[in-house]
Design an enzyme around this catalytic site. Structure first.
Site, PDB file in Angstrom:
ATOM      1  N   ASP A 181       8.661  32.386  17.582  1.00  0.00           N
ATOM      2  CA  ASP A 181       7.557  32.477  16.545  1.00  0.00           C
ATOM      3  C   ASP A 181       7.002  31.027  16.106  1.00  0.00           C
ATOM      4  O   ASP A 181       5.800  31.029  15.309  1.00  0.00           O
ATOM      5  CB  ASP A 181       7.503  33.590  15.482  1.00  0.00           C
ATOM      6  CG  ASP A 181       8.362  32.920  14.323  1.00  0.00           C
ATOM      7  OD1 ASP A 181       9.543  32.534  14.862  1.00  0.00           O
ATOM      8  OD2 ASP A 181       8.216  33.277  13.228  1.00  0.00           O
ATOM      9  N   ASN A 233      21.957  31.840   7.745  1.00  0.00           N
ATOM     10  CA  ASN A 233      22.231  33.178   7.336  1.00  0.00           C
ATOM     11  C   ASN A 233      22.254  34.188   8.367  1.00  0.00           C
ATOM     12  O   ASN A 233      22.170  35.440   8.242  1.00  0.00           O
ATOM     13  CB  ASN A 233      21.181  33.627   6.140  1.00  0.00           C
ATOM     14  CG  ASN A 233      21.362  32.872   4.831  1.00  0.00           C
ATOM     15  OD1 ASN A 233      22.091  33.228   4.294  1.00  0.00           O
ATOM     16  ND2 ASN A 233      20.356  32.099   4.495  1.00  0.00           N
ATOM     17  N   ARG A 284      16.753  24.485   6.338  1.00  0.00           N
ATOM     18  CA  ARG A 284      16.361  24.770   4.868  1.00  0.00           C
ATOM     19  C   ARG A 284      16.182  23.241   4.329  1.00  0.00           C
ATOM     20  O   ARG A 284      15.016  23.050   3.759  1.00  0.00           O
ATOM     21  CB  ARG A 284      17.750  25.215   4.430  1.00  0.00           C
ATOM     22  CG  ARG A 284      17.352  25.897   2.914  1.00  0.00           C
ATOM     23  CD  ARG A 284      18.558  26.681   2.260  1.00  0.00           C
ATOM     24  NE  ARG A 284      19.142  27.336   3.263  1.00  0.00           N
ATOM     25  CZ  ARG A 284      20.551  27.888   3.411  1.00  0.00           C
ATOM     26  NH1 ARG A 284      21.365  27.261   2.181  1.00  0.00           N
ATOM     27  NH2 ARG A 284      21.083  28.431   4.250  1.00  0.00           N
ATOM     28  N   SER A 324      18.968  29.417  11.343  1.00  0.00           N
ATOM     29  CA  SER A 324      19.276  30.094  10.222  1.00  0.00           C
ATOM     30  C   SER A 324      20.814  29.929   9.881  1.00  0.00           C
ATOM     31  O   SER A 324      21.594  30.320  10.796  1.00  0.00           O
ATOM     32  CB  SER A 324      18.725  31.466   9.705  1.00  0.00           C
ATOM     33  OG  SER A 324      19.232  32.043   8.586  1.00  0.00           O
ATOM     34  N   ASP A 373      14.609  34.865  12.890  1.00  0.00           N
ATOM     35  CA  ASP A 373      13.329  35.161  11.705  1.00  0.00           C
ATOM     36  C   ASP A 373      11.899  35.182  12.661  1.00  0.00           C
ATOM     37  O   ASP A 373      11.529  34.155  13.254  1.00  0.00           O
ATOM     38  CB  ASP A 373      13.286  34.017  10.885  1.00  0.00           C
ATOM     39  CG  ASP A 373      14.599  33.905  10.032  1.00  0.00           C
ATOM     40  OD1 ASP A 373      14.578  34.642   9.041  1.00  0.00           O
ATOM     41  OD2 ASP A 373      15.349  33.017  10.283  1.00  0.00           O
ATOM     42  N   GLY A 380      11.316  27.838  11.974  1.00  0.00           N
ATOM     43  CA  GLY A 380      12.249  27.300  13.056  1.00  0.00           C
ATOM     44  C   GLY A 380      13.090  26.006  12.470  1.00  0.00           C
ATOM     45  O   GLY A 380      13.863  25.319  13.041  1.00  0.00           O
ATOM     46  N   ASP A 430      14.857  33.955  19.256  1.00  0.00           N
ATOM     47  CA  ASP A 430      14.730  33.424  17.770  1.00  0.00           C
ATOM     48  C   ASP A 430      14.871  34.523  17.046  1.00  0.00           C
ATOM     49  O   ASP A 430      14.716  35.841  17.354  1.00  0.00           O
ATOM     50  CB  ASP A 430      13.593  32.708  17.819  1.00  0.00           C
ATOM     51  CG  ASP A 430      13.216  32.452  16.058  1.00  0.00           C
ATOM     52  OD1 ASP A 430      14.104  31.752  15.464  1.00  0.00           O
ATOM     53  OD2 ASP A 430      12.135  32.710  15.500  1.00  0.00           O
TER      54      ASP A 430
END
Ligand code: B16
Ligand code: MG
Length: 221
Positions: free
Chosen positions: A173, A121, A52, A119, A14, A49, A12
């Site tokens: 996480d 991004n 958005r 993401s 972030d 996770g 993962d």
């Protein structure tokens, strides 16, 4: 008792490789404050996770009014603009403790590595921290139609590594990420908030522990 050989690690992004989770929190907090919607770290943990758009729906559970689709669109752009602004500050030294050492150990042992992030991004973040070419495969928010806890992003990552899901471990996480890994038949390693998920196969405090789990091999009931 069967022996499973792990050939790939799916990271993962972030909250595992880099603390962009803090940037997400601050950006959502600005939006929530603007709209007078209660928002705190406990609610924020539910966004880990999660895409958005789904994150916004979770935040709006506490809103006192209904929002139109175009208002929601504006809110998503408002949040993402703030988030992208903070990403522009990211540097290579923001990579979290022990990732670089773990990376070298996995490379030396011919373990393949991928990113599995919700993401959109992801590529921007990897560029900022100078890891654009570091992984054998990337699966991210631009590849998927269903966000974690659906296993889609990890299954795409495994496929791009040329591995079966059972040959991969996922490090996460997010509780939603652990659930996604298990739904995809992978081994799930939890760090930080994800340690609260009872589905995790391993709980770690330090990324280097992944090397022991993966390179040492392990026994599965
Ligand atoms: P974006 P991960 C997830 O990334 C974040 O944990 C989650 O908070 C965020 O909403 C999601 O990405 C979408 O991110 O707005 O940049 O497309 O943890 O799966 O790497
Ligand atoms: Mg995460």
């Amino acid at each position: 008792m069967t022996m499973t050989t792990i050939k790939g690690v799916i990271f993962d992004l972030d909250g595992v490789i880099v603390s962009t989770d803090e940037f997400h929190y601050k950006a959502w907090k600005k939006l929530a404050d603007r709209e007078n919607i209660p928002f705190d770290k406990t609610i924020n943990n539910r966004l880990r996770g999660v895409s958005r758009a789904e994150s916004l729906e979770i935040i709006l559970e506490k809103a006192k009014k209904e929002y139109t689709d175009s208002q929601k669109q504006e809110m998503l752009e408002f949040k993402n603009d703030i988030y992208k602004e903070s990403l522009s500050e990211l540097k290579r030294y923001d990579i979290l403790d022990n990732f670089n050492e773990l990376y070298e150990q996995l490379k030396e042992n011919n373990i393949k590595m991928a990113i599995g992030s919700s993401s959109k991004n992801t590529k921007r973040i990897l560029k900022q921290i100078e890891l654009s070419d570091a992984f054998d495969a990337i699966a991210d928010g631009t590849d998927i139609t269903r966000s974690k806890p659906d296993p889609e992003v990890f299954l795409i990552a495994a496929k791009r590594l040329g591995l079966n899901p059972e040959e991969c471990v996922v490090i996460e996480d997010a509780i939603a990420g652990i659930e996604a890994a298990k739904a995809g038949q992978m081994t799930a390693i939890a760090i930080n908030d994800a340690k609260n998920c009872d589905k995790a196969d391993y709980r770690i405090d330090n990324l280097l522990e992944i090397a022991d789990i993966v390179i040492g091999g392990y026994n599965e009931e």
